[in-house]
Design an enzyme around this catalytic site. Structure first.
Site, PDB file in Angstrom:
ATOM      1  N   GLY A 201       0.737  -1.365   0.084  1.00  0.00           N
ATOM      2  CA  GLY A 201       0.000  -0.067   0.065  1.00  0.00           C
ATOM      3  C   GLY A 201       0.760   1.276   0.047  1.00  0.00           C
ATOM      4  N   GLY A 202       0.227   2.514   0.161  1.00  0.00           N
ATOM      5  CA  GLY A 202       0.921   3.739   0.087  1.00  0.00           C
ATOM      6  C   GLY A 202       1.925   3.931   1.160  1.00  0.00           C
TER       7      GLY A 202
ATOM      8  CG  ASP B 149      -8.052   4.585   2.106  1.00  0.00           C
ATOM      9  OD1 ASP B 149      -8.858   4.551   1.019  1.00  0.00           O
ATOM     10  OD2 ASP B 149      -6.913   4.073   2.040  1.00  0.00           O
TER      11      ASP B 149
END
Length: 741
Positions: free
Chosen positions: A472-473, A591
């Site tokens: 992920g980020g 999110d």
């Protein structure tokens, strides 16, 4: 319910807007062969919507025979219409003719998807005693003054609609009312003086509107009131003295307004109170010692005000108190030891004050965390919990001395709290704490034994890429099989120097949230590590991976059948409802996406990734940078940069459609808002990889998609709340469908 061929079931987007053509809904005129005015009117109702009960047959001339939802008297006249169980109804309420029902006593059209406005003809139902039009989220317009002609009304509920305008002064003519619920609408203006005539009221619910002005003095004339809810409006001024006459009150909710002044001492004479909420106002002064007389109180909320002075020791006399929230005030002095007498307390929040002292050991872990968290208070667990909460500088601990950086102080507090959580569940847990020579802190725990740092490093071969199961980020996720045989997921944060502050914030934020919440539809946090060689979190492992992964592989998607997909939608709704409505302050995930919903071995959903979650601050504008996953972000964030619960609601709407469709809805979302939007054919949007659903399952799919579409409204204020969505998805009708499938 009406039988239908799945190929021809139509979801009308227009039913969620004001751009519905009458010609699109009116099918045929009522049968002229019906024997009574009520029968003709009811058949006309049926023809206004294809989803009215199938038992309403045009060939059956008597609605008193076997028509679902209809009750008649001995003379064969309709006395009750109850369509609350038929949640697929999509008729325009102002087109329904009420003038034929001269003998109607009870009318319940709640939770039935009616839209439009309340017709003036509602005033012709002169014998009506019960009127329930609640929870029709597209019911708009004003309350018609003709409703005042229903002089026999005992019960009136318009709760949970989109009704606007002011409360009509004529409402004061309904002098027989016992219950009046106008909550969760968009009502404006002041509370009319004429409502002081409603002296038989037991319940008055006006919460969550836009009402302004002060609390009227005539409110004290309603001496039969047991419940008064004015929460979530724009009321100002002080509490009028006359309200001291309301000695029968059991529930008083004035929270989330702009009410000022002090708490009047006479409030201590309302001895029947079980719930008192004055939170999120502008009250000042000290907390009266007379409040200790409220011995029946279960919930006491004075949070987010400007109270000064010390906590009165008399609060310890509230022997039935379960929940106490005094947070975010200007209280000072010591925490009174009398709080130890509160045998039933399960939640206590004293944070954001200038307090110091000892919090009772018997309070559960959530309460303990709330009392001492937010980096201004550290807890040490000896004979009690030492909790300091000073505004100036960092707290001083009496029994432990720590000299480290601010980020480590936060982690220390979380370690202690987390250990407390774990020990309260399993007395035989083993806690391993290591402090390397370089001064970094490491702490990790598990519910069934020790997880050591070396075990994690060995299981992942020091985070070898072959154990990586996702990226992920902020980091990558690895699968780690421990020596005990247990499998855990390890999220290792990236350590790019240029972005280290961002990742550290995300790391701490995720711990902060996951040690606050407890719900079956969230991933469990087992431990965390802050170390120069790696910063990571240890989670419960989810066998099936993310929802996006499952939907992306045909074999996996086929196993996620319609019932399981409906269960995914319901589980995520319950999780978000918990964050928004059961946490104080509310938590916004920010999110929600198919990548952040993980599925266990039984395909049960678990919401994950709280690195960007935000605690809502009622004293702040809650402006923030735009975060989230492209395609799920609420459109208003692009220009307001203000995060609210409705941002998560929008993301949930996208996720729910994606779950049913098997793919991201993409252009379908933008097409829904067009004035010339076409009807949506169910067959065209269902995941084609699955076989067509049964009739009952199709009904539930339609219902879920209707809710999802409502979540995608451009105006965030017109979106439903997650609490409403969660409750609707658990309605008895849906449960019955689930059991019969």
């Amino acid at each position: 319910m009406a039988s239908f061929n799945i190929a021809f079931v139509v979801l009308l987007w227009a039913s969620f807007t004001t751009v519905m053509s009458p010609a699109a809904t009116i099918a045929v005129l009522a049968s002229e062969s019906s024997s009574s005015p009520e029968a003709r009117a009811l058949l006309n109702w049926k023809n206004l919507s294809s989803n009215f009960p199938d038992s309403w047959k045009a060939t059956d001339t008597s609605p008193c025979s076997k028509w679902d939802g209809i009750t008649c008297n001995a003379a064969g006249r309709v006395t009750e219409v109850d369509l609350s169980e038929f949640y697929l109804l999509q008729a325009e309420l102002n087109k329904l003719n009420f003038s034929s029902f001269q003998y109607l006593v009870r009318l319940n059209l709640s939770r039935s998807r009616f839209y439009g406005t309340i017709p003036d003809t509602i005033g012709t139902l002169s014998k009506l005693t019960h009127l329930d039009l609640s929870s029709n989220i597209d019911l708009q317009g004003v309350i018609p003054p003709t409703i005042s002609k229903l002089s026999n009304l005992i019960f009136l509920s318009l709760f949970g609609n989109s009704i606007n305008g002011s409360i009509p002064t004529q409402m004061g003519n309904l002098r027989n009312l016992n219950e009046l619920d106008l909550g969760e609408n968009s009502l404006l203006g002041s509370i009319p003086t004429q409502m002081g005539n409603l002296r038989n009221l037991n319940r008055l619910m006006l919460g969550h509107n836009f009402l302004s002005g002060s609390i009227p003095t005539w409110m004290g004339n309603l001496r039969n009131l047991t419940e008064l809810d004015l929460e979530g409006n724009s009321l100002s001024g002080s509490i009028p003295t006359q309200m001291g006459n309301l000695r029968n009150l059991t529930r008083l909710n004035l929270g989330v307004n702009s009410i000022s002044g002090s708490i009047p001492t006479w409030m201590g004479k309302l001895r029947n109170l079980t719930e008192l909420n004055l939170g999120l106002n502008s009250f000042s002064g000290s907390i009266p010692t007379a409040m200790g007389n409220l011995k029946n109180l279960n919930s006491f909320d004075l949070s987010y005000n400007k109270f000064t002075g010390s906590i009165p020791k008399e609060i310890g006399d509230m022997e039935h108190l379960v929940r106490l929230d005094l947070s975010s005030n200007k209280l000072n002095g010591s925490i009174p030891p009398q709080l130890w007498k509160l045998n039933f307390i399960t939640y206590m929040d004293l944070s954001y004050n200038d307090l110091e002292g000892v919090v009772p050991d018997k309070i559960d872990s959530k309460c303990l965390y709330e009392a001492c968290r937010k980096t201004k208070g550290l807890c040490s667990h000896y004979s009690g919990t030492t909790c300091t909460n000073k505004e100036e500088g960092l707290p001083k601990m009496k029994k432990i001395s720590i000299i480290v950086s601010l980020s480590i102080i936060i982690l220390v507090a979380l370690v202690i709290v987390a250990v407390r959580f774990n020990l309260s569940r399993k007395a035989n847990s083993i806690i391993e704490t290591k402090t390397p020579k370089n001064g970094d802190l490491f702490s990790i725990w598990n519910y069934d034994g020790t997880i050591a740092f070396s075990d994690i490093m060995e299981a992942t071969k020091e985070f070898d890429i072959k154990y990586c199961i996702g990226t992920g980020g902020c980091g990558s996720v690895y699968m780690a099989k421990l020596p005990t045989g247990k499998v855990v997921a390890v999220k290792k944060f990236h350590r790019l120097e240029v972005e280290e502050r961002t990742y550290e914030k995300s790391f701490i934020n995720e711990i902060h949230v996951l040690t606050t919440i407890r719900h079956r539809n969230f991933v469990k946090l087992y431990g965390f590590c802050s170390h120069r060689n790696g910063t990571f979190l240890v989670y419960e492992y989810m066998d099936r991976g993310s929802l996006a992964y499952v939907l992306g592989i045909e074999a996996e998607a086929m196993e996620l059948d319609w019932r399981k997909r409906l269960n995914v939608i319901k589980g995520v709704a319950q999780a978000l409802s918990y964050l928004h409505h059961d946490c104080m302050p509310p938590i916004i995930h920010r999110d929600i996406s198919s990548n952040n919903v993980l599925l266990d071995a039984d395909l049960e959903p678990h919401v994950s990734d709280f690195g960007t979650a935000k605690f809502l601050n009622p004293d702040s504008s809650n402006r923030t940078i735009c975060v989230g996953t492209y395609g799920y972000i609420a459109p208003e964030l692009a220009y307001t940069m203000v995060v609210t619960e409705k941002c998560d609601v929008y993301s949930f709407g996208v996720l729910a459609l994606e779950t049913v469709m098997g793919r991201h809805p993409g252009e379908l979302i933008s097409s829904l808002s067009l004035p010339n939007a076409k009807d949506i054919i169910l067959q065209d949007v269902l995941d084609p990889r699955l076989p067509p659903p049964t009739e009952l399952v199709a009904q539930d799919l339609i219902f879920s998609m209707m809710l999802a579409i409502a979540c995608l409204r451009t105006n965030p204020k017109s979106r439903p709340t997650m609490q409403y969505i969660s409750q609707e998805l658990q309605s008895p009708m849906n449960l019955r469908h689930t059991l019969s499938a």
